[in-house]
Design a protein around this motif. Structure first.
Motif, mmCIF file in Angstrom:
data_model
loop_
_atom_site.group_PDB
_atom_site.id
_atom_site.type_symbol
_atom_site.label_atom_id
_atom_site.label_comp_id
_atom_site.label_asym_id
_atom_site.label_seq_id
_atom_site.Cartn_x
_atom_site.Cartn_y
_atom_site.Cartn_z
ATOM 1 N N THR A 1 41.819 46.956 43.861
ATOM 2 C CA THR A 1 42.731 45.849 43.543
ATOM 3 C C THR A 1 43.480 46.142 42.246
ATOM 4 O O THR A 1 42.851 46.367 41.199
ATOM 5 C CB THR A 1 41.954 44.529 43.388
ATOM 6 N N PRO A 2 44.804 46.133 42.260
ATOM 7 C CA PRO A 2 45.571 46.450 41.035
ATOM 8 C C PRO A 2 45.589 45.289 40.057
ATOM 9 O O PRO A 2 45.247 44.161 40.409
ATOM 10 C CB PRO A 2 46.978 46.728 41.589
ATOM 11 N N MET B 1 38.680 40.791 36.911
ATOM 12 C CA MET B 1 37.976 40.046 35.872
ATOM 13 C C MET B 1 38.300 38.553 35.964
ATOM 14 O O MET B 1 37.407 37.699 35.891
ATOM 15 C CB MET B 1 38.365 40.576 34.492
ATOM 16 N N VAL B 2 39.596 38.229 36.142
ATOM 17 C CA VAL B 2 40.004 36.829 36.203
ATOM 18 C C VAL B 2 39.384 36.134 37.401
ATOM 19 O O VAL B 2 38.847 35.015 37.302
ATOM 20 C CB VAL B 2 41.552 36.733 36.252
ATOM 21 N N LEU B 3 39.423 36.783 38.574
ATOM 22 C CA LEU B 3 38.889 36.145 39.784
ATOM 23 C C LEU B 3 37.371 36.010 39.725
ATOM 24 O O LEU B 3 36.811 35.003 40.183
ATOM 25 C CB LEU B 3 39.319 36.943 41.011
ATOM 26 N N ASP B 4 36.697 37.041 39.187
ATOM 27 C CA ASP B 4 35.235 36.929 39.037
ATOM 28 C C ASP B 4 34.873 35.762 38.123
ATOM 29 O O ASP B 4 33.923 35.001 38.395
ATOM 30 C CB ASP B 4 34.667 38.233 38.471
ATOM 31 N N ASP C 1 51.224 37.117 33.107
ATOM 32 C CA ASP C 1 50.344 36.538 32.109
ATOM 33 C C ASP C 1 49.001 36.175 32.737
ATOM 34 O O ASP C 1 48.925 35.684 33.868
ATOM 35 C CB ASP C 1 50.994 35.290 31.516
ATOM 36 N N GLU C 2 47.928 36.449 32.008
ATOM 37 C CA GLU C 2 46.588 36.166 32.523
ATOM 38 C C GLU C 2 46.393 34.677 32.779
ATOM 39 O O GLU C 2 45.775 34.278 33.779
ATOM 40 C CB GLU C 2 45.552 36.674 31.519
ATOM 41 N N ALA C 3 46.926 33.827 31.899
ATOM 42 C CA ALA C 3 46.790 32.374 32.080
ATOM 43 C C ALA C 3 47.496 31.918 33.355
ATOM 44 O O ALA C 3 47.028 30.992 34.029
ATOM 45 C CB ALA C 3 47.360 31.648 30.862
ATOM 46 N N ASP D 1 43.916 41.684 34.216
ATOM 47 C CA ASP D 1 42.914 42.314 35.063
ATOM 48 C C ASP D 1 42.544 41.344 36.170
ATOM 49 O O ASP D 1 41.818 40.357 35.951
ATOM 50 C CB ASP D 1 41.689 42.664 34.221
ATOM 51 N N THR D 2 43.034 41.594 37.378
ATOM 52 C CA THR D 2 42.846 40.682 38.503
ATOM 53 C C THR D 2 41.364 40.474 38.801
ATOM 54 O O THR D 2 40.903 39.336 38.994
ATOM 55 C CB THR D 2 43.548 41.235 39.755
#
Length: 452
Positions: A333-334, A307-310, A339-341, A304-305
């Motif tokens: 934003t898609p 969530m990660v950036l926030d 991988d999230e990491a 989830d782009t």
């Protein structure tokens, strides 16, 4: 590389064969129809000969005016429908009214066992005629011959009309069959489309394996893809294990050497200390690269782009309270297809670098972008620092040049970002920012959808 369409090829191949076959069928049917007309004409002419022979017998003279045929075509001049009677000397002794002003040529074939012969002749008007001639012998009359002709031009016109109608009908049939062929090709190849969708679902993370029931021609391919995925997972797990073993195997000897050299103030001790430190950094660098390559080789992951950036923005804002941290993520934003990491590693390194150089403000934004027909995640990191010149930008983006060589404490820094971007087939660009510093843009593959 894509090379044409199987459905398109099947359609044109079947359409081509249909055209050839139907055209040949049209001409074959026309020929059969023409032969049937000629057989019917010959039977009609033979019937007229029998009629003339019977009336000659009734009149007891081949030259009698009582001999004739009621068919009006034998009364119309130049109709092509003629009859004439020759005596045993070959002289014309009687003929139809239609023959006035016309002379018939003789047949050049011999009589068969039934004293009959037939063939195609022309009259003086150039009309093609089908002619049948029979030798007749009657008691008290003697031997004479009767020739009757029919106009072949009429038959040719009827045959041509039949051919045109046949071509029209067969053309309609051909169009129907071509449409049916296209539908059959699409229906048959739909199974390949289902397999493509199943493989795409694995790549996008919607399914762990290629699932579904496929025809026996395609099922082995689906099984091979699943076997390839299983084998790839095993190889990655073995690589991770070997990387871990190598890390543990090298760290202990290097630590021992550094401890021994730490208290040795001689030139040799200092050299050993420096070189073992360099060796530790090199080992750490390539072990991290190996871990990255192994991690990003696993298909079917996404993150989830937003969530990660926030989350990264909040962490960086706490760590660097002296800077204004702005985060702007568009609702459209898609998700990141990976991988999230890895996404945290790329965005985190860029944010860390921006925080080191920024004077007072950093901006992090993300949105959807379409490049070369593909949806991508577009991440932008900007700062109001000194920025980079064009020459410095080119040098920094060159493989093997690390940002941590210029600014201490960044670990692998930009080198890790470039490695990950290359692994995912993305793109990394640098340019001047409207804020006055550096603007770094990440273009990463977008997942088809987020988690359900």
């Amino acid at each position: 590389m894509r090379k044409g369409s199987i459905a398109f090829r099947l359609f044109w191949l079947s359409a081509g064969w249909l055209i050839v076959t139907l055209v040949a069928t049209a001409f074959l049917l026309s020929e059969l129809y023409s032969q049937a007309l000629i057989r019917d004409l010959n039977e009609t002419l033979e019937f007229h000969i029998a009629t003339l022979a019977g009336r000659t017998f009734e009149a007891q003279s081949p030259s009698s005016d009582a001999i004739g045929i009621e068919d009006p075509r034998f009364s119309r001049p130049t109709s092509g429908w003629y009859w004439q009677i020759h005596d045993d000397q070959g002289r014309v002794v009687n003929f139809s009214t239609s023959l006035l002003g016309t002379v018939l040529t003789d047949l050049d074939t011999g009589f068969d066992t039934a004293n009959t012969r037939s063939g195609v002749i022309e009259d003086t008007n150039g009309q093609r005629l089908q002619a049948v001639e029979r030798l007749v012998t009657l008691a008290d009359i003697g031997r004479f011959s009767i020739m009757v002709t029919g106009n072949l031009t009429d038959l040719d016109e009827r045959t041509e009309a039949f051919r045109e109608q046949a071509i029209i009908v067969l053309a309609v049939v051909g169009l129907i069959l071509a449409a049916m062929s296209a539908m059959i090709a699409r229906f048959a190849l739909r199974q390949i489309e289902r397999l493509r969708e199943a493989v795409e679902a694995v790549r996008e993370g919607d399914a762990p394996t290629v699932a579904g029931e496929f025809p026996q021609e395609i099922a082995p391919l689906a099984e091979e893809v699943n076997e390839l995925l299983r084998s790839n997972t095993q190889i990655i797990e073995r690589a991770r294990s070997q990387v871990g073993n190598l890390a543990h195997g090298l760290k202990t000897p290097l630590a021992v050497l550094r401890n021994e050299a730490d208290g040795d103030k001689s030139a040799l001790g200092q050299t050993v200390m420096i070189e073992t430190t360099n060796m530790s950094k090199i080992v750490a660098t390539y072990l991290d690269r190996a871990r990255l390559s192994a991690r990003t080789s696993v298909v079917g992951k996404r993150a989830d782009t937003a969530m990660v950036l926030d989350r990264l923005g909040r962490v960086m804002a706490k760590l660097h309270k002296e800077h204004d941290m702005g985060v702007s993520v568009a609702e459209t934003t898609p998700w990141f297809r990976g991988d999230e990491a890895d996404l945290e590693e790329m965005a985190g390194n860029l944010l860390e670098n921006a925080c080191k150089w920024a004077r007072s403000a950093i901006r992090l934004s993300a949105a959807e972008i379409v490049r070369d027909g593909n949806r991508q995640v577009h991440i932008v990191v900007e700062d109001d620092g000194p920025g980079l010149s064009a020459e410095e930008t080119e040098k920094v983006l060159r493989r093997g040049v690390r940002l941590d060589e210029k600014t201490p404490g960044s670990g692998l820094g930009l080198d890790i970002v470039k490695e990950l971007v290359d692994v995912y087939g993305g793109d990394l660009t640098m340019a001047g920012s409207e804020m006055g510093g550096l603007k770094v843009e990440l273009f990463l593959p977008a997942a088809r959808s987020g988690r359900a």
